[in-house]
Design a protein around this motif. Structure first.
Motif, PDB file in Angstrom:
ATOM      1  N   UNK A 110      -2.241   9.837   4.984  1.00 11.04           N
ATOM      2  CA  UNK A 110      -3.799   9.993   5.203  1.00 11.04           C
ATOM      3  C   UNK A 110      -4.431  10.016   3.680  1.00 11.04           C
ATOM      4  N   UNK A 111      -5.542   9.265   3.592  1.00 13.13           N
ATOM      5  CA  UNK A 111      -6.131   9.229   2.353  1.00 13.13           C
ATOM      6  C   UNK A 111      -7.124  10.145   2.048  1.00 13.13           C
ATOM      7  N   UNK A 112      -7.734  10.915   3.131  1.00 12.07           N
ATOM      8  CA  UNK A 112      -8.792  11.834   3.204  1.00 12.07           C
ATOM      9  C   UNK A 112      -7.865  13.223   2.808  1.00 12.07           C
ATOM     10  N   UNK A 113      -8.172  13.959   1.704  1.00 14.31           N
ATOM     11  CA  UNK A 113      -7.587  14.993   1.374  1.00 14.31           C
ATOM     12  C   UNK A 113      -7.448  16.132   2.314  1.00 14.31           C
ATOM     13  N   UNK A 114      -8.709  16.269   2.726  1.00 12.16           N
ATOM     14  CA  UNK A 114      -8.925  17.573   3.641  1.00 12.16           C
ATOM     15  C   UNK A 114      -8.161  17.099   4.940  1.00 12.16           C
ATOM     16  N   UNK A 115      -8.351  16.184   5.498  1.00  9.96           N
ATOM     17  CA  UNK A 115      -7.466  15.836   6.714  1.00  9.96           C
ATOM     18  C   UNK A 115      -5.932  16.094   6.492  1.00  9.96           C
ATOM     19  N   UNK A 116      -5.487  15.380   5.482  1.00  9.97           N
ATOM     20  CA  UNK A 116      -4.116  15.089   5.218  1.00  9.97           C
ATOM     21  C   UNK A 116      -3.783  16.878   5.081  1.00  9.97           C
ATOM     22  N   UNK A 117      -4.434  17.514   4.294  1.00  9.54           N
ATOM     23  CA  UNK A 117      -3.893  18.931   3.927  1.00  9.54           C
ATOM     24  C   UNK A 117      -4.005  19.928   5.218  1.00  9.54           C
ATOM     25  N   UNK A 122       3.028   5.625   1.226  1.00  9.05           N
ATOM     26  CA  UNK A 122       3.953   5.967   2.347  1.00  9.05           C
ATOM     27  C   UNK A 122       4.820   4.911   2.497  1.00  9.05           C
ATOM     28  N   UNK A 123       4.970   3.792   2.194  1.00  3.10           N
ATOM     29  CA  UNK A 123       5.876   2.679   2.314  1.00  3.10           C
ATOM     30  C   UNK A 123       7.130   3.091   1.501  1.00  3.10           C
ATOM     31  N   UNK A 183      -5.340   4.796   9.973  1.00  2.00           N
ATOM     32  CA  UNK A 183      -5.549   3.352  10.047  1.00  2.00           C
ATOM     33  C   UNK A 183      -6.150   2.717   8.795  1.00  2.00           C
ATOM     34  N   UNK A 184      -6.936   3.321   8.293  1.00  2.00           N
ATOM     35  CA  UNK A 184      -7.824   2.938   7.084  1.00  2.00           C
ATOM     36  C   UNK A 184      -7.403   3.861   5.828  1.00  2.00           C
ATOM     37  N   UNK A 185      -6.583   2.999   4.961  1.00  2.00           N
ATOM     38  CA  UNK A 185      -5.872   3.718   3.796  1.00  2.00           C
ATOM     39  C   UNK A 185      -5.986   2.318   2.694  1.00  2.00           C
ATOM     40  N   UNK A 186      -5.990   2.837   1.614  1.00  2.35           N
ATOM     41  CA  UNK A 186      -5.929   1.981   0.160  1.00  2.35           C
ATOM     42  C   UNK A 186      -4.569   1.331   0.201  1.00  2.35           C
ATOM     43  N   UNK A 187      -4.369   0.352  -0.277  1.00  2.00           N
ATOM     44  CA  UNK A 187      -2.933  -0.434  -0.702  1.00  2.00           C
ATOM     45  C   UNK A 187      -2.708  -1.244   0.483  1.00  2.00           C
ATOM     46  N   UNK A 188      -1.958  -0.266   1.527  1.00  4.00           N
ATOM     47  CA  UNK A 188      -1.520  -0.885   2.566  1.00  4.00           C
ATOM     48  C   UNK A 188      -2.269   0.024   3.551  1.00  4.00           C
ATOM     49  N   UNK A 189      -2.817  -0.862   4.646  1.00  4.72           N
ATOM     50  CA  UNK A 189      -3.635  -0.271   5.670  1.00  4.72           C
ATOM     51  C   UNK A 189      -2.607   0.383   6.855  1.00  4.72           C
ATOM     52  N   UNK A 190      -2.960   1.260   7.637  1.00  3.52           N
ATOM     53  CA  UNK A 190      -1.971   1.708   8.703  1.00  3.52           C
ATOM     54  C   UNK A 190      -1.471   0.725   9.453  1.00  3.52           C
ATOM     55  N   UNK A 237      -0.575  -2.520   9.113  1.00  9.78           N
ATOM     56  CA  UNK A 237       0.308  -3.279   8.318  1.00  9.78           C
ATOM     57  C   UNK A 237       1.511  -2.336   8.017  1.00  9.78           C
ATOM     58  N   UNK A 238       1.255  -0.971   7.699  1.00  9.63           N
ATOM     59  CA  UNK A 238       2.261  -0.265   7.320  1.00  9.63           C
ATOM     60  C   UNK A 238       3.267   0.177   8.679  1.00  9.63           C
ATOM     61  N   UNK A 239       2.488   0.191   9.928  1.00  6.09           N
ATOM     62  CA  UNK A 239       3.220   0.331  11.001  1.00  6.09           C
ATOM     63  C   UNK A 239       4.224  -0.867  11.547  1.00  6.09           C
ATOM     64  N   UNK A 240       3.518  -1.882  11.176  1.00  8.10           N
ATOM     65  CA  UNK A 240       4.289  -3.369  11.313  1.00  8.10           C
ATOM     66  C   UNK A 240       5.671  -3.420  10.549  1.00  8.10           C
ATOM     67  N   UNK A 241       5.413  -3.045   9.270  1.00  9.50           N
ATOM     68  CA  UNK A 241       6.680  -2.937   8.217  1.00  9.50           C
ATOM     69  C   UNK A 241       7.708  -2.033   8.963  1.00  9.50           C
TER      70      UNK A 241
END
Length: 192
Positions: A7-14, A36-37, A53-60, A62-66
């Motif tokens: 999760x790119x949003x700090x407050x949500x992640x924490x 994450x990858x 879903x919406x993250x920098x570098x690789x979105x959720x 694409x990451x899920x597919x990988x």
């Protein structure tokens, strides 16, 4: 059980991390898809991944597919956690390989319930993988026994693949790696 929060949003992640740790889970976190990858591509990766879903570098997505393309005995259980709540977005998430989907904002009870479902699925998959491994070992044993040889338990003569009975030294010199199946040759059966 180990869980990744990507999760790119700090407050949500924490917030999610605090909840999961309070419930007794071991938590790893990543602020973008690339980190994450790197975590999920390891052999000891977390069993469950919560992916924004919406993250920098690789979105959720694409990451899920990988993650779903990884060759693993126990696939990672992926839960998409996103503000995208339209029916088409939810279907796109599941088409990407997500096992579950939670829309933001969510409450702690819903998150806990979905994590518990994921945990049950992971445990069932692990049990199935162990059982499959045991079955493969049993099949290997059956296959090796099908290639066994017959040995007379009276005179120790060994029956060759050609149906001829050989002295043990002669036979073993012909066949270096054989399985032995003890029995009686026809001549010894007549004597006994």
């Amino acid at each position: 059980m180990k869980i990744l929060i990507a999760e790119d949003e700090y407050t949500t992640r924490l917030t999610i991390q605090v909840c999961l740790e309070r419930w007794g889970y071991q938590v790893e976190t990543a602020a973008d898809g690339k980190d994450a990858w790197a975590i999920l591509d390891k052999p000891d990766a977390p069993e469950i991944a919560l992916l924004d879903w919406e993250m920098p570098e690789i979105d959720g997505l694409e990451l899920c597919k990988r993650v779903k393309n990884l060759k693993r005995d126990n696939p990672i259980h992926v839960i998409m956690v996103t503000a995208r709540d339209s029916r088409s977005d939810i279907l796109i998430g599941f088409d990407a390989g997500a096992d579950d989907y939670i829309t933001k904002p969510f409450n702690d009870d819903e998150l806990r319930a979905r994590i518990r479902v994921g945990e049950r699925i992971v445990r069932i998959q692990s049990t199935l993988s162990e059982t499959l491994q045991e079955l493969r070992q049993a099949l290997d044993l059956v296959n090796s026994l099908q290639n066994s040889i017959s040995v007379c338990n009276v005179c120790q003569m060994i029956e060759g693949e050609d149906g001829v009975w050989y002295e043990p030294d002669d036979y073993l010199n012909r066949k270096a790696d054989s399985r032995v199946n003890w029995g009686e040759c026809p001549q010894c059966r007549e004597r006994v």
